[in-house]
Design a protein around this motif. Structure first.
Motif, PDB file in Angstrom:
ATOM      1  N   SER A  25      -1.618  -1.980  -5.534  1.00 33.27           N
ATOM      2  CA  SER A  25      -1.804  -0.686  -4.855  1.00 33.27           C
ATOM      3  C   SER A  25      -3.139  -0.075  -5.245  1.00 33.27           C
ATOM      4  O   SER A  25      -3.509  -0.049  -6.421  1.00 33.27           O
ATOM      5  N   ILE A  26      -3.881   0.446  -4.273  1.00 33.66           N
ATOM      6  CA  ILE A  26      -5.208   0.996  -4.554  1.00 33.66           C
ATOM      7  C   ILE A  26      -5.313   2.493  -4.303  1.00 33.66           C
ATOM      8  O   ILE A  26      -6.361   3.086  -4.530  1.00 33.66           O
ATOM      9  N   THR A  27      -4.234   3.117  -3.818  1.00 33.08           N
ATOM     10  CA  THR A  27      -4.185   4.577  -3.708  1.00 33.08           C
ATOM     11  C   THR A  27      -2.855   5.046  -4.281  1.00 33.08           C
ATOM     12  O   THR A  27      -1.901   4.263  -4.423  1.00 33.08           O
ATOM     13  N   LEU A  28      -2.773   6.323  -4.591  1.00 32.85           N
ATOM     14  CA  LEU A  28      -1.534   6.865  -5.149  1.00 32.85           C
ATOM     15  C   LEU A  28      -0.374   6.789  -4.148  1.00 32.85           C
ATOM     16  O   LEU A  28       0.725   6.353  -4.511  1.00 32.85           O
ATOM     17  N   PHE A  43       0.872   3.284  -3.986  1.00 34.51           N
ATOM     18  CA  PHE A  43       1.612   2.926  -5.203  1.00 34.51           C
ATOM     19  C   PHE A  43       3.047   3.440  -5.136  1.00 34.51           C
ATOM     20  O   PHE A  43       3.996   2.704  -5.441  1.00 34.51           O
ATOM     21  N   PHE A  44       3.224   4.696  -4.730  1.00 35.04           N
ATOM     22  CA  PHE A  44       4.574   5.243  -4.641  1.00 35.04           C
ATOM     23  C   PHE A  44       5.421   4.444  -3.650  1.00 35.04           C
ATOM     24  O   PHE A  44       6.588   4.133  -3.911  1.00 35.04           O
ATOM     25  N   GLU A  45       4.849   4.097  -2.518  1.00 34.88           N
ATOM     26  CA  GLU A  45       5.592   3.331  -1.518  1.00 34.88           C
ATOM     27  C   GLU A  45       5.967   1.949  -2.043  1.00 34.88           C
ATOM     28  O   GLU A  45       7.124   1.509  -1.923  1.00 34.88           O
ATOM     29  N   ASN A  46       4.995   1.253  -2.625  1.00 35.86           N
ATOM     30  CA  ASN A  46       5.259  -0.098  -3.121  1.00 35.86           C
ATOM     31  C   ASN A  46       6.190  -0.092  -4.330  1.00 35.86           C
ATOM     32  O   ASN A  46       7.013  -0.994  -4.495  1.00 35.86           O
ATOM     33  N   ARG A  47       6.038   0.915  -5.181  1.00 34.54           N
ATOM     34  CA  ARG A  47       6.908   1.011  -6.358  1.00 34.54           C
ATOM     35  C   ARG A  47       8.366   1.169  -5.949  1.00 34.54           C
ATOM     36  O   ARG A  47       9.274   0.586  -6.552  1.00 34.54           O
TER      37      ARG A  47
END
Length: 522
Positions: free
Chosen positions: A107-110, A113-117
């Motif tokens: 993930s390269i944006t916050l 990251f939240f979506e992938n996490r």
């Protein structure tokens, strides 16, 4: 040459250096990931200085000294809260986020990251978090432009609007061409400038006083600045005078905001490896504490400096946010003064550039790419990001034409918005296995709405909006997560991998991140 000519020369030198770094970064940036996150190649010194400089903005050299000058040491609780928050952010968030953002589909944006996490296939979490970034960063960018306009008013006696536009143009220029690498390296240079200036100006002002010892008592018994009744500010040196429990908690709670600031945590994601967070944290906290001591010294010495020099006056007679600028202008040869005063420009531009880049990244990475089925080429994505930088800057400039709040007020509103929206979610994403996307969305929206509504109402006079925003956001996030379905086995496995990677990196700081990932995967 006249004083203004020397100042202009100093500013031109500074601007050219920033543009040169931007051009150098442009030559190093060939891929979209490079433009957004510098290829995850930041060393800890650059990451720490960049995080600190982008964090502090014009508030450190203008808003904070002004507040301490007018009110006294009771305003210092904000600085204490921020110092604690800086340490906690580097300690608890940086190594985990660097590990987890790579494990979670790189993930390269916050928002990504939240979506992938949380494996959110609805894309709602990503879109909502991107919209929150866009809304609150618009206020943040606006505060930087206000600082730029006031800088030129104080330094040149010039027009507020002209100064605002000049600062915006140069900041947009190097961000536009160089992306994250340019922003990070210019931030590092700007952080050094800020550090040196905050040490030099109060020291030279102290030396210029007839009796330097006056700074220990003057403000409490003599008139200065806004105090003209013949008794000064008797509670100036009392850190708890007039500070109720709500005010104390609210000021310290500024530190909670760190966990949710996208432009700061992006530096953690860009580190070369998780283990370097420890070194970066030491550098960042050291820089922060000394800079805040410099801001405090500027305010305390300023109470005596301007009182004992009746021929000079503070330009800003309302918030007194120009005392650092005015002292630097008076104390030094015009060329040296001009170079010292670039510290304010450095603070303003470092924060603005980081914010512009984060917003443009969210617009392209988290909204455009989500809505568009066919992903365009790398070159097109980079150009779209650059276009977004310009668009956000234009909106911020429009909002800054007639500022209706102090710099500290504008920064405080945006800071609380991010801290309330993303702070609880960030900590839970990194440390709470049970979190799911339903709880994340509910908590994030609750934090944003409560913070926004509280800050826009008279309740903000009762307690700083980050306290109810962060608290209600965390509570709703936990309750909704527990009331909805548990994370999948794949999410739990990913959580375990990220946790193990952070531990391996911490115990083996010399290990390459790719080798650490191989070890985690067995």
């Amino acid at each position: 040459m006249s004083q203004h000519t020397w100042f202009i020369l100093a500013i031109i030198i500074y601007m050219l250096v920033m543009l040169a770094i931007g051009y150098w970064s442009f030559r190093q940036t060939t891929e979209y990931d490079d433009y957004v996150l510098a290829g995850r190649g930041l060393n800890p010194f650059i990451a720490a200085m960049s995080a600190g400089a982008s964090d502090m903005s014009g508030w450190l050299l203008m808003g904070l000294p002004g507040a301490l000058f007018v009110t006294g040491l009771s305003e210092l609780w904000i600085a204490i809260g921020l110092a604690i928050g800086t340490w906690a952010n580097w300690k608890w968030v940086a190594p985990r986020l660097r590990s987890y953002s790579e494990v979670a589909k790189n993930s390269i944006t916050l928002p990504s990251f939240f979506e992938n996490r949380l494996h959110d296939k609805s894309r709602a979490l990503r879109m909502i978090s991107a919209l929150i970034i866009i809304v609150f960063f618009t206020f943040y960018v606006s505060s930087g432009m206000v600082s730029g306009g006031r800088y030129f008013e104080s330094t040149f006696g010039g027009n507020y609007l002209d100064g605002m536009l000049i600062v915006a143009f140069v900041t947009v220029a190097y961000t536009f061409i160089g992306g994250f690498l340019a922003v990070s390296y210019t931030d590092a240079v700007q952080g050094i400038i800020m550090f040196c200036s905050l040490i030099i100006v109060p020291v030279m002002a102290l030396i210029s006083l007839d009796n330097p010892g006056d700074i220990l008592s003057w403000a409490a018994s003599h008139d200065y600045g806004p105090y003209t009744q013949g008794i000064g500010n008797p509670t100036y040196f009392n850190m708890i005078a007039g500070v109720g429990a709500a005010t104390l908690i609210g000021n310290l709670a500024w530190g909670l905001g760190y966990f949710g600031q996208p432009h700061i945590v992006m530096r953690f994601m860009a580190l070369r490896k998780p283990s370097e967070a420890k070194i970066g944290g030491r550098i960042g906290v050291f820089w922060m504490v000394l800079c805040m001591l410099g801001a405090l010294s500027t305010a305390v010495v300023g109470t005596v400096f301007f009182s004992q020099n009746p021929d000079v006056a503070v330009t800003d007679r309302e918030s007194f946010e120009t005392i650092f600028l005015d002292m630097g202008r008076i104390l030094f040869h015009p060329l040296i003064a001009g170079l010292v005063l670039t510290a304010v420009l450095a603070a303003i531009m470092s924060t603005m550039s980081s914010q512009l880049l984060v917003v443009s990244s969210s617009l392209v990475e988290d909204i455009f790419k989500v809505l568009r089925r066919q992903i365009p080429s790398e070159a097109v994505l980079i150009n779209l990001s650059r276009t977004a930088v310009v668009a956000v800057a234009v909106i911020g400039a429009v909002l800054s034409i007639h500022p209706s709040d102090s710099i500290l007020g504008l920064v405080g509103f945006a800071w609380a918005g991010f801290g309330s929206s993303f702070g609880p979610l960030m900590l839970a994403s990194l440390y709470w296995r049970r979190l799911n996307y339903q709880g994340a969305i509910a908590g994030m929206l609750t934090g944003a709405i409560v913070s926004f509504a509280w800050g826009m109402s008279s309740l903000s006079n009762l307690i700083y909006e980050i306290v109810p925003g962060f608290g209600f956001g965390a509570l709703v996030m936990v309750l909704v997560s527990l009331a909805t379905k548990q994370p999948t086995d794949a999410m739990n496995d990913e959580f375990d991998r990220a946790t193990k990677l952070a531990r391996i990196a911490e115990s083996n700081p010399d290990m390459d991140i790719d080798k650490a990932i191989i070890q985690v995967d067995g």
